[in-house]
Design a protein around this motif. Structure first.
Motif, PDB file in Angstrom:
ATOM      1  N   SER A  30       0.839  -1.201   0.000  1.00 13.58           N
ATOM      2  CA  SER A  30       0.000   0.000   0.000  1.00 13.58           C
ATOM      3  C   SER A  30       0.870   1.246   0.000  1.00 13.58           C
ATOM      4  N   SER A  31       0.393   2.287  -0.681  1.00 12.62           N
ATOM      5  CA  SER A  31       1.135   3.549  -0.682  1.00 12.62           C
ATOM      6  C   SER A  31       1.062   4.218   0.689  1.00 12.62           C
ATOM      7  N   VAL A  32       0.129   3.759   1.505  1.00 14.62           N
ATOM      8  CA  VAL A  32      -0.008   4.362   2.837  1.00 14.62           C
ATOM      9  C   VAL A  32       0.316   3.335   3.926  1.00 14.62           C
ATOM     10  N   SER A  33       1.188   2.380   3.582  1.00 14.50           N
ATOM     11  CA  SER A  33       1.443   1.289   4.534  1.00 14.50           C
ATOM     12  C   SER A  33       2.130   1.775   5.811  1.00 14.50           C
ATOM     13  N   LEU A  35       1.516   4.424   7.438  1.00 18.51           N
ATOM     14  CA  LEU A  35       0.478   4.925   8.337  1.00 18.51           C
ATOM     15  C   LEU A  35      -0.550   3.856   8.707  1.00 18.51           C
ATOM     16  N   TYR A  36      -0.969   3.093   7.694  1.00 19.91           N
ATOM     17  CA  TYR A  36      -2.120   2.212   7.910  1.00 19.91           C
ATOM     18  C   TYR A  36      -1.837   0.731   7.705  1.00 19.91           C
ATOM     19  N   GLY A  37      -0.580   0.371   7.460  1.00 20.62           N
ATOM     20  CA  GLY A  37      -0.263  -1.030   7.186  1.00 20.62           C
ATOM     21  C   GLY A  37      -0.757  -1.974   8.267  1.00 20.62           C
ATOM     22  N   ARG A  38      -0.503  -1.601   9.516  1.00 14.59           N
ATOM     23  CA  ARG A  38      -0.909  -2.467  10.624  1.00 14.59           C
ATOM     24  C   ARG A  38      -2.444  -2.558  10.703  1.00 14.59           C
ATOM     25  N   ALA A  39      -3.087  -1.412  10.523  1.00 15.79           N
ATOM     26  CA  ALA A  39      -4.556  -1.393  10.592  1.00 15.79           C
ATOM     27  C   ALA A  39      -5.165  -2.249   9.478  1.00 15.79           C
ATOM     28  N   ALA A  44      -7.912  -7.198   7.551  1.00 15.91           N
ATOM     29  CA  ALA A  44      -7.865  -8.392   6.695  1.00 15.91           C
ATOM     30  C   ALA A  44      -7.930  -9.660   7.539  1.00 15.91           C
ATOM     31  N   GLU A  45      -7.135  -9.713   8.578  1.00 15.97           N
ATOM     32  CA  GLU A  45      -7.143 -10.911   9.431  1.00 15.97           C
ATOM     33  C   GLU A  45      -8.527 -11.137  10.041  1.00 15.97           C
ATOM     34  N   GLY A  46      -9.151 -10.059  10.444  1.00 15.67           N
ATOM     35  CA  GLY A  46     -10.491 -10.174  11.035  1.00 15.67           C
ATOM     36  C   GLY A  46     -11.498 -10.730  10.048  1.00 15.67           C
ATOM     37  N   GLU A  47     -11.411 -10.287   8.811  1.00 16.81           N
ATOM     38  CA  GLU A  47     -12.370 -10.749   7.808  1.00 16.81           C
ATOM     39  C   GLU A  47     -12.144 -12.220   7.463  1.00 16.81           C
ATOM     40  N   PHE A  48     -10.878 -12.611   7.323  1.00 18.96           N
ATOM     41  CA  PHE A  48     -10.604 -14.028   7.042  1.00 18.96           C
ATOM     42  C   PHE A  48     -11.062 -14.912   8.204  1.00 18.96           C
ATOM     43  N   LYS A  49     -10.879 -14.438   9.397  1.00 18.09           N
ATOM     44  CA  LYS A  49     -11.329 -15.200  10.569  1.00 18.09           C
ATOM     45  C   LYS A  49     -12.848 -15.349  10.547  1.00 18.09           C
TER      46      LYS A  49
END
Lengths: 88, 290
Positions: A30-33, A35-39, A44-49
């Motif tokens: 991401s171009s904003v990783s 700032l927001y990479g962790r978020a 993503a992890e939440g949705e896959f779960k």
């Protein structure tokens, strides 16, 4: 087998998911990783779960998408994969 | 609703921004604006946008895929649990299409603890057959709340060009507006596809209003102000309505004359409606009309 959803236009995200048997591995670009990479990773992890996906490989290319777009594109890619008969 | 702005259902940026332009209503489109191979991801994107309230849910509608497709049921199963309560059905031609869709909605409402009847329908008439059957269609479901006219497909079917000549569309417009009035529904006019022709948009809107339509569907934010203005009462109409209401209110309720014109019950009702709409849309009487 690999399926994708979304694209790289502004405020969208391209999600590619493949159904290999290794534990779920998520890569995000991401171009904003900074700032927001962790978020993004948490979203993503939440949705896959939520979708009960614990195996496979995931590549996410973000173009400043909001969280709801990331969730929607992940769900669409997983559904596409399942519709094709993949066990994920 | 004076203006219903269409927004493609698979474009996150447009979905996020759709509510910012001042349209009274929004129509998120899963039909013509979405490529066949993108239908599922668009459906899911909209579902997510509604469930997370990214869009202003209370003024948003989704145009599902048509009754002739095998997609509309999937659309409803995804969207109703997400909070969509107004469904726009394209290319309605027969009452049994609406009945079938209503039946599926009934089941989805029940399965998802949604109040029975909470989901309402806007039917688009855009073929000669749909226009001819509009009175039968209007009586087919208690969920229907409005009719819309779709001119592009209608013109295609008749082999006529859509353009400056508004006369060829008077017949379907009148029939649809009349049927809507008969059932107490709202009637919304077709889109104006010539983006650079504001004069044409205004003329098209004025014509539709004169035939009984209360608003219009739009394809670009630049069209909103013109359409909102046309479908709002004018300052002159408001001044006239107030004058009628005030002077006729002094009589015993029978027919009377105001400013040299007969005023009876229907005229008074129209004046009341004009005043109510003017309040809703923030129309004021200008100095010239006082």
């Amino acid at each position: 087998m690999e399926k994708s959803a979304g694209n790289l236009t502004k405020q969208d995200v391209l999600v590619r998911v493949s159904d290999d048997t290794s534990p779920l591995h998520i890569e995000i670009k991401s171009s904003v990783s900074e700032l927001y990479g962790r978020a993004h990773k948490v979203v993503a992890e939440g949705e896959f779960k939520r979708l009960n996906v614990s195996n496979g490989s995931v590549w996410i290319e973000d173009n400043q998408a909001l969280d709801f777009v990331i969730r929607a594109r992940i769900r669409a890619a997983v559904y596409e994969l399942r519709d094709s008969g993949a066990e994920i | 609703m004076r203006s219903y702005l269409y927004c493609p259902g698979n474009n996150p940026k447009m979905i996020i921004n759709a509510g910012l332009y001042g349209a009274d209503g929004l129509v998120f489109d899963l039909e013509d604006a979405v490529a066949p191979e993108k239908k599922q991801e668009a459906r899911i994107l909209l579902s997510q946008a509604f469930s997370e309230q990214i869009v202003p849910v209370e003024k948003s509608v989704v145009r599902i895929n048509g009754p002739e497709s095998d997609l509309w049921e999937k659309d409803l199963k995804e969207l109703i649990p997400a909070g969509v309560r107004v469904i726009r059905i394209p290319k309605v031609e027969h009452p049994n299409q609406v009945q079938e869709i209503s039946g599926v909605i009934e089941r989805i409402e029940s399965e998802n603890a949604v109040t029975s009847g909470a989901v309402v329908l806007q039917c688009i008439l855009e073929t000669p057959l749909g226009v001819e059957n509009v009175f039968l269609i209007g009586d087919s479901s208690s969920r229907i709340c409005s009719f819309s006219f779709g001119a592009e497909d209608y013109c295609n079917a008749l082999g006529i060009q859509r353009g400056q000549d508004l006369l060829p569309l008077d017949y379907p417009r009148s029939r649809i507006a009349s049927a809507a009035a008969a059932f107490g529904y709202s009637a919304y006019d077709t889109v104006w596809g010539f983006l650079d022709d504001e004069t044409g948009l205004k003329a098209d809107s004025v014509r539709a209003k004169s035939l009984g339509f209360v608003g219009k569907s739009l394809i670009h934010p630049d069209q909103i102000d013109i359409v909102n203005k046309v479908f709002s009462p004018t300052s002159e109409e408001l001044a006239d309505a107030r004058s009628i209401f005030e002077k006729a209110g002094l009589t015993d309720g029978g027919a009377t004359a105001v400013n040299g014109r007969m005023v009876d019950r229907p005229v008074l009702q129209r004046a009341e409606k004009t005043i109510r709409l003017a309040e809703e849309y923030g129309v004021q009487v200008s100095k010239d009309d006082k």
